[in-house]
Design a protein around this motif. Structure first.
Motif, PDB file in Angstrom:
ATOM      1  N   ASN A   1       1.380   6.655  -3.143  1.00 47.38           N
ATOM      2  CA  ASN A   1       0.825   7.255  -4.558  1.00 47.38           C
ATOM      3  C   ASN A   1      -0.830   6.590  -4.797  1.00 47.38           C
ATOM      4  O   ASN A   1      -1.738   7.098  -4.828  1.00 47.38           O
ATOM      5  CB  ASN A   1       1.593   6.797  -5.540  1.00 47.38           C
ATOM      6  N   LEU A   2      -0.851   5.161  -4.757  1.00 46.84           N
ATOM      7  CA  LEU A   2      -1.988   3.936  -4.530  1.00 46.84           C
ATOM      8  C   LEU A   2      -2.989   5.385  -4.082  1.00 46.84           C
ATOM      9  O   LEU A   2      -3.976   4.621  -3.856  1.00 46.84           O
ATOM     10  CB  LEU A   2      -1.566   2.551  -4.343  1.00 46.84           C
TER      11      LEU A   2
ATOM     12  N   CYS B   1       0.864  -1.064   0.172  1.00 45.87           N
ATOM     13  CA  CYS B   1      -0.046  -0.074  -0.394  1.00 45.87           C
ATOM     14  C   CYS B   1       0.510   1.105   0.121  1.00 45.87           C
ATOM     15  O   CYS B   1       0.704   2.008   1.089  1.00 45.87           O
ATOM     16  CB  CYS B   1      -1.052   0.387   1.193  1.00 45.87           C
TER      17      CYS B   1
ATOM     18  N   GLU C   1      -4.163   8.264  -4.582  1.00 43.41           N
ATOM     19  CA  GLU C   1      -4.666   7.838  -5.929  1.00 43.41           C
ATOM     20  C   GLU C   1      -6.054   6.640  -5.318  1.00 43.41           C
ATOM     21  O   GLU C   1      -6.946   7.523  -6.591  1.00 43.41           O
ATOM     22  CB  GLU C   1      -3.920   7.721  -6.749  1.00 43.41           C
ATOM     23  N   LYS C   2      -6.389   6.817  -4.166  1.00 46.09           N
ATOM     24  CA  LYS C   2      -7.471   5.944  -3.483  1.00 46.09           C
ATOM     25  C   LYS C   2      -7.611   4.754  -4.417  1.00 46.09           C
ATOM     26  O   LYS C   2      -9.237   4.333  -5.038  1.00 46.09           O
ATOM     27  CB  LYS C   2      -8.634   6.824  -3.713  1.00 46.09           C
ATOM     28  N   ASN C   3      -6.588   4.286  -4.820  1.00 48.30           N
ATOM     29  CA  ASN C   3      -6.800   3.121  -6.070  1.00 48.30           C
ATOM     30  C   ASN C   3      -6.470   1.859  -4.318  1.00 48.30           C
ATOM     31  O   ASN C   3      -6.138   1.295  -4.933  1.00 48.30           O
ATOM     32  CB  ASN C   3      -5.800   2.679  -6.768  1.00 48.30           C
ATOM     33  N   TRP C   4      -7.897   1.361  -4.130  1.00 40.93           N
ATOM     34  CA  TRP C   4      -8.310   0.422  -3.137  1.00 40.93           C
ATOM     35  C   TRP C   4      -8.294  -0.849  -3.739  1.00 40.93           C
ATOM     36  O   TRP C   4      -8.017  -1.727  -3.486  1.00 40.93           O
ATOM     37  CB  TRP C   4      -9.061   0.993  -2.324  1.00 40.93           C
ATOM     38  N   LYS C   5      -8.956  -0.723  -5.329  1.00 40.07           N
ATOM     39  CA  LYS C   5      -8.934  -1.976  -5.906  1.00 40.07           C
ATOM     40  C   LYS C   5      -7.405  -2.685  -6.217  1.00 40.07           C
ATOM     41  O   LYS C   5      -7.385  -3.515  -5.991  1.00 40.07           O
ATOM     42  CB  LYS C   5      -9.404  -1.373  -7.295  1.00 40.07           C
ATOM     43  N   GLU C   6      -6.437  -1.685  -6.586  1.00 43.50           N
ATOM     44  CA  GLU C   6      -4.959  -1.766  -6.760  1.00 43.50           C
ATOM     45  C   GLU C   6      -4.321  -2.941  -4.869  1.00 43.50           C
ATOM     46  O   GLU C   6      -3.566  -3.604  -5.210  1.00 43.50           O
ATOM     47  CB  GLU C   6      -4.272  -1.347  -7.313  1.00 43.50           C
TER      48      GLU C   6
END
Length: 210
Positions: A184-185, A181, A188-193
């Protein structure tokens, strides 16, 4: 809680800046990788420790990037008694011995390993693993001290691509998962990744345990 913590093979290493982040990561940890190393690189880290102690008391947790005894006192007051440093200072080793909390110091040279052992610390963070030789360091340095029972937790340069080789080494008790986690992720709120990465790590551990 210390015994439960060190039994986890991949420990998510997290830098958080708000409540949404710490709660999302805590839930992922409970579902896939039941432990968390919360680094105190932001002031919000202390609030996150308070949230973990209150709302996720069964999740084994450590406060990391701890560099002073003043930080230690503040962390202990917040209900966390497992503390980790990227390196160590003699005063930190002395303080852990006096206050009797669980402490995992960091080391990257034989001299540092021996100082940790002199204070009775047999669980040591190997940081920065990628810069100091990675798995080759473990293979060549760790055996020198195997009679002491020392075990290492590599962090830095560890990824889903090389974590298996670390975990298959008998001198490694766990690996720090900072790739799970990264900032950067989360920004970006890229909780899927992030969820995908947690799932991959959990699957790997299950394969190793077969």
């Amino acid at each position: 809680m210390f015994e439960k913590y060190i039994q986890n093979k991949i420990i998510p290493v997290v830098v958080v800046e708000n409540e949404e982040e710490i709660r999302n990561i805590a839930e992922l940890c409970l579902e896939f990788l039941p432990s968390i190393e919360l680094t105190l690189r932001t002031e919000y880290g202390y609030k996150a420790l308070e949230i973990l102690a209150k709302d996720y008391p069964t999740l084994p947790r450590a406060a990391a990037t701890v560099l002073s005894t003043e930080q230690v006192d503040r962390i202990l007051d917040l209900g966390t008694n497992l503390i980790i440093s990227p390196g160590f200072q003699p005063i930190m080793l002395e303080y852990a011995k006096t206050k009797k909390y669980n402490y995992i110091p960091g080391a990257a040279t034989p001299s540092e390993v021996e100082q940790c052992l002199a204070y009775g610390h047999k669980y040591i963070k190997f940081f920065h693993a990628g810069l100091f030789g990675g798995i080759n360091w473990i293979k060549n340095i760790a055996p020198v001290y195997q009679h002491t029972g020392v075990k290492f937790m590599p962090l830095g340069g560890v990824s889903i691509d090389n974590v298996k080789e670390y975990l298959e080494n008998k001198h490694v008790f766990a690996c720090g998962g900072s790739w799970l986690c990264p900032r950067n992720l989360m920004e970006e709120k890229n909780w899927k990744e992030i969820r995908k990465r947690f799932e991959e790590a959990s699957k790997l551990i299950k394969e190793l345990n077969k």
